[in-house]
Motif scaffolding. Structure first.
Motif, PDB file in Angstrom:
ATOM      1  N   ASP A 142     -46.040  13.811  10.941  1.00  0.00           N
ATOM      2  CA  ASP A 142     -45.769  13.325   9.643  1.00  0.00           C
ATOM      3  C   ASP A 142     -46.691  13.530   8.604  1.00  0.00           C
ATOM      4  OD1 ASP A 142     -44.884  11.608   7.502  1.00  0.00           O
ATOM      5  OD2 ASP A 142     -45.181   9.719   8.462  1.00  0.00           O
ATOM      6  N   ILE A 143     -46.021  14.254   7.618  1.00  0.00           N
ATOM      7  CA  ILE A 143     -46.885  15.067   6.742  1.00  0.00           C
ATOM      8  C   ILE A 143     -47.518  13.888   5.725  1.00  0.00           C
ATOM      9  CG2 ILE A 143     -45.128  15.333   4.912  1.00  0.00           C
ATOM     10  CD1 ILE A 143     -46.666  17.871   4.227  1.00  0.00           C
ATOM     11  N   ASP A 144     -47.226  12.629   5.837  1.00  0.00           N
ATOM     12  CA  ASP A 144     -47.605  11.537   4.914  1.00  0.00           C
ATOM     13  C   ASP A 144     -49.055  11.253   5.403  1.00  0.00           C
ATOM     14  OD1 ASP A 144     -45.556  11.426   3.123  1.00  0.00           O
ATOM     15  OD2 ASP A 144     -44.480  10.013   4.225  1.00  0.00           O
ATOM     16  N   VAL A 145     -49.199  11.392   6.736  1.00  0.00           N
ATOM     17  CA  VAL A 145     -50.460  10.993   7.444  1.00  0.00           C
ATOM     18  C   VAL A 145     -51.697  11.934   6.755  1.00  0.00           C
ATOM     19  CG1 VAL A 145     -51.806  11.184   9.588  1.00  0.00           C
ATOM     20  CG2 VAL A 145     -49.446  10.338   9.634  1.00  0.00           C
ATOM     21  N   LEU A 146     -51.199  13.293   6.261  1.00  0.00           N
ATOM     22  CA  LEU A 146     -52.131  14.168   5.866  1.00  0.00           C
ATOM     23  C   LEU A 146     -52.746  13.899   4.266  1.00  0.00           C
ATOM     24  CD1 LEU A 146     -50.833  17.485   7.193  1.00  0.00           C
ATOM     25  CD2 LEU A 146     -52.715  15.927   8.441  1.00  0.00           C
ATOM     26  N   LYS A 147     -51.602  13.079   3.710  1.00  0.00           N
ATOM     27  CA  LYS A 147     -52.069  13.187   2.159  1.00  0.00           C
ATOM     28  C   LYS A 147     -53.145  12.556   1.742  1.00  0.00           C
ATOM     29  CE  LYS A 147     -47.088  13.494   1.082  1.00  0.00           C
ATOM     30  NZ  LYS A 147     -45.904  12.915   0.550  1.00  0.00           N
ATOM     31  N   PRO A 148     -53.732  11.611   2.397  1.00  0.00           N
ATOM     32  CA  PRO A 148     -55.203  11.128   1.753  1.00  0.00           C
ATOM     33  C   PRO A 148     -56.076  12.176   1.923  1.00  0.00           C
ATOM     34  CG  PRO A 148     -54.278   9.559   3.104  1.00  0.00           C
ATOM     35  CD  PRO A 148     -53.265  10.713   3.229  1.00  0.00           C
ATOM     36  N   GLY A 149     -55.942  13.227   2.969  1.00  0.00           N
ATOM     37  CA  GLY A 149     -56.976  14.070   2.996  1.00  0.00           C
ATOM     38  C   GLY A 149     -56.640  15.035   1.901  1.00  0.00           C
ATOM     39  N   PHE A 150     -55.587  15.572   1.580  1.00  0.00           N
ATOM     40  CA  PHE A 150     -55.338  16.263   0.450  1.00  0.00           C
ATOM     41  C   PHE A 150     -55.932  15.872  -0.977  1.00  0.00           C
ATOM     42  CE2 PHE A 150     -50.731  17.342   2.314  1.00  0.00           C
ATOM     43  CZ  PHE A 150     -51.079  18.125   3.356  1.00  0.00           C
ATOM     44  N   ARG A 151     -55.871  14.666  -0.964  1.00  0.00           N
ATOM     45  CA  ARG A 151     -56.609  14.002  -2.322  1.00  0.00           C
ATOM     46  C   ARG A 151     -58.101  14.353  -2.217  1.00  0.00           C
ATOM     47  NH1 ARG A 151     -52.066  10.234  -1.509  1.00  0.00           N
ATOM     48  NH2 ARG A 151     -53.586   8.936  -0.287  1.00  0.00           N
ATOM     49  N   LYS A 152     -58.540  13.841  -1.028  1.00  0.00           N
ATOM     50  CA  LYS A 152     -60.004  14.065  -0.709  1.00  0.00           C
ATOM     51  C   LYS A 152     -60.443  15.361  -1.060  1.00  0.00           C
ATOM     52  CE  LYS A 152     -63.973  11.970   0.125  1.00  0.00           C
ATOM     53  NZ  LYS A 152     -64.847  11.224  -0.637  1.00  0.00           N
ATOM     54  N   ILE A 153     -59.747  16.302  -0.394  1.00  0.00           N
ATOM     55  CA  ILE A 153     -60.269  17.731  -0.510  1.00  0.00           C
ATOM     56  C   ILE A 153     -60.222  18.294  -1.924  1.00  0.00           C
ATOM     57  CG2 ILE A 153     -57.976  18.961   0.154  1.00  0.00           C
ATOM     58  CD1 ILE A 153     -59.738  20.514   2.314  1.00  0.00           C
ATOM     59  N   LYS A 154     -58.940  17.903  -2.538  1.00  0.00           N
ATOM     60  CA  LYS A 154     -59.195  18.473  -3.805  1.00  0.00           C
ATOM     61  C   LYS A 154     -60.046  17.877  -4.664  1.00  0.00           C
ATOM     62  CE  LYS A 154     -56.186  19.129  -7.997  1.00  0.00           C
ATOM     63  NZ  LYS A 154     -54.838  18.892  -8.512  1.00  0.00           N
ATOM     64  N   GLN A 155     -60.579  16.521  -4.443  1.00  0.00           N
ATOM     65  CA  GLN A 155     -61.546  15.904  -5.409  1.00  0.00           C
ATOM     66  C   GLN A 155     -62.833  16.620  -4.944  1.00  0.00           C
ATOM     67  OE1 GLN A 155     -62.118  11.708  -4.071  1.00  0.00           O
ATOM     68  NE2 GLN A 155     -64.070  11.532  -4.968  1.00  0.00           N
ATOM     69  N   LEU A 156     -63.204  17.024  -3.883  1.00  0.00           N
ATOM     70  CA  LEU A 156     -64.377  17.590  -3.412  1.00  0.00           C
ATOM     71  C   LEU A 156     -64.532  19.153  -3.983  1.00  0.00           C
ATOM     72  CD1 LEU A 156     -64.768  16.286   0.338  1.00  0.00           C
ATOM     73  CD2 LEU A 156     -66.202  15.677  -1.758  1.00  0.00           C
ATOM     74  N   THR A 157     -63.274  19.835  -3.679  1.00  0.00           N
ATOM     75  CA  THR A 157     -63.383  21.215  -4.181  1.00  0.00           C
ATOM     76  C   THR A 157     -62.555  21.593  -5.392  1.00  0.00           C
ATOM     77  OG1 THR A 157     -61.424  21.849  -2.921  1.00  0.00           O
ATOM     78  CG2 THR A 157     -63.411  21.524  -1.519  1.00  0.00           C
ATOM     79  N   LYS A 158     -61.785  20.912  -5.862  1.00  0.00           N
ATOM     80  CA  LYS A 158     -61.170  21.010  -7.131  1.00  0.00           C
ATOM     81  C   LYS A 158     -59.896  22.218  -6.970  1.00  0.00           C
ATOM     82  CE  LYS A 158     -63.977  18.725  -9.225  1.00  0.00           C
ATOM     83  NZ  LYS A 158     -64.024  17.281  -9.385  1.00  0.00           N
ATOM     84  N   ILE A 159     -59.789  22.262  -5.540  1.00  0.00           N
ATOM     85  CA  ILE A 159     -58.501  23.097  -5.165  1.00  0.00           C
ATOM     86  C   ILE A 159     -57.646  22.440  -4.294  1.00  0.00           C
ATOM     87  CG2 ILE A 159     -58.098  25.117  -3.595  1.00  0.00           C
ATOM     88  CD1 ILE A 159     -61.037  26.113  -3.854  1.00  0.00           C
ATOM     89  N   PRO A 160     -56.150  22.448  -4.625  1.00  0.00           N
ATOM     90  CA  PRO A 160     -54.969  21.947  -4.133  1.00  0.00           C
ATOM     91  C   PRO A 160     -54.910  22.500  -2.756  1.00  0.00           C
ATOM     92  CG  PRO A 160     -54.365  23.335  -5.961  1.00  0.00           C
ATOM     93  CD  PRO A 160     -55.868  23.713  -5.779  1.00  0.00           C
ATOM     94  N   VAL A 161     -54.205  21.521  -2.127  1.00  0.00           N
ATOM     95  CA  VAL A 161     -53.287  22.084  -1.007  1.00  0.00           C
ATOM     96  C   VAL A 161     -51.849  22.464  -1.323  1.00  0.00           C
ATOM     97  CG1 VAL A 161     -52.389  21.471   1.596  1.00  0.00           C
ATOM     98  CG2 VAL A 161     -54.590  20.782   0.679  1.00  0.00           C
ATOM     99  N   ILE A 162     -51.659  23.514  -1.151  1.00  0.00           N
ATOM    100  CA  ILE A 162     -50.127  24.136  -1.882  1.00  0.00           C
ATOM    101  C   ILE A 162     -49.131  24.200  -0.654  1.00  0.00           C
ATOM    102  CG2 ILE A 162     -51.252  25.018  -3.643  1.00  0.00           C
ATOM    103  CD1 ILE A 162     -50.594  27.607  -2.285  1.00  0.00           C
ATOM    104  N   GLY A 163     -49.335  23.568   0.549  1.00  0.00           N
ATOM    105  CA  GLY A 163     -48.407  23.821   1.657  1.00  0.00           C
ATOM    106  C   GLY A 163     -48.808  23.466   2.830  1.00  0.00           C
ATOM    107  N   THR A 164     -47.980  22.794   3.743  1.00  0.00           N
ATOM    108  CA  THR A 164     -48.192  22.651   4.952  1.00  0.00           C
ATOM    109  C   THR A 164     -47.025  23.134   5.935  1.00  0.00           C
ATOM    110  OG1 THR A 164     -49.527  20.390   4.492  1.00  0.00           O
ATOM    111  CG2 THR A 164     -48.637  20.702   6.700  1.00  0.00           C
TER     112      THR A 164
END
Length: 279
Positions: free
Chosen positions: A201-223
């Motif tokens: 379930d991709i929803d499980v990953l979404k908190p990780g997406f937000r955190k990694i963008k916060q840390l790197t300023k780079i978005p996850v653009i696909g899974t």
């Protein structure tokens, strides 16, 4: 002329497959596309009477519907054991070299010259060149000799998308660690992250997406989900890889499989974002 580069946090992250998919996606969008990998280590080649390159770039060329030619893969290394490889330069056998000599005597002279010459030809003849990196750009012991990742991305003026194999675990740490170890001058080239081979379930990953963008300023653009593909393995380290015959029938099968692959990738990547960052 535009360029995009796919790099990975490790070998086997899915760079080759993703480049093939993007070649087909952008070909279908009307671009004149070519793949490119400056240096590829593989025992699996695409050979004609005139030249031999890695079969990975041959399959990517089928995806792009462009001619298969030596400029797509100017340097191919066929492992011979004991740190020796057979070096193919511009599609022709060049010589047997020890890894130490390859790095010390070849990479910074004939190697980078061949890579940049081939890249320039492709950029002149195509609207979009999609480059594939090798291994990881964060191999800090080899960075000064690395002519397959960031150095070539800079020469191509390419935006970089960084892909990681989430099935192995540790993808978020791998992405952040890779960014930390890339030389500062290259970090700005990375425009997006892609997670590959996901189950669940991709929803499980979404908190990780937000955190990694916060840390790197780079978005996850696909899974991209884990999927079964009937494409020849590209990596000589894979024990299941076998030689194939380049018959019309086999090429037709590869072509149909590439259409399926492109559809899945297109449905799971933000292609509009990718078009915006291509430069």
């Amino acid at each position: 002329m535009k360029s995009l580069m796919i790099q990975g946090t490790s070998s086997g992250a899915g760079k080759t497959t993703l480049v093939a998919a993007l070649c087909r996606i952008f070909e279908q969008k009307g671009y004149l596309v070519a793949p490119f990998k400056s240096q590829n280590m593989s025992n699996f080649g695409y050979a004609t009477p005139d030249f031999e390159i890695s079969r990975a770039q041959a399959i990517q060329a089928i995806a792009a519907r462009c001619p298969i030619e030596p400029d797509l893969n100017p340097i191919m290394l066929k492992p011979l054991g004991n740190y020796y490889s057979a070096v193919y330069l511009n599609g022709k056998y060049y010589m047997k070299m020890h890894a130490k000599d390859y790095y010390a005597k070849f990479v910074k002279s004939k190697g980078i010259q061949a890579a940049t010459t081939s890249l320039s030809k492709l950029q002149k003849n195509y609207e979009l060149v999609i480059l594939e990196g090798a291994g990881s750009p964060a191999e800090i012991n080899l960075q000064k000799y690395d002519i397959a990742n960031m150095q070539i991305a800079q020469k191509a003026n390419a935006s970089v998308l960084l892909v990681s194999d989430i099935d192995k675990g540790g993808s978020f740490a791998s992405l952040i660690g890779t960014m930390d170890l890339i030389e500062k001058k290259y970090q700005k080239l990375v425009k997006g992250f892609i997670l590959n081979k996901f189950r669940g379930d991709i929803d499980v990953l979404k908190p990780g997406f937000r955190k990694i963008k916060q840390l790197t300023k780079i978005p996850v653009i696909g899974t991209i989900p884990m999927m079964k593909m009937n494409l020849p393995e590209e990596d000589s380290l894979n024990a299941k890889a076998k030689q194939i015959a380049w018959t019309k029938n086999n090429i037709s099968k590869i072509d149909k499989e590439l259409d399926k692959l492109a559809k899945v990738v297109k449905n799971n990547l933000d292609i509009k974002v990718i078009e915006r960052v291509i430069k």
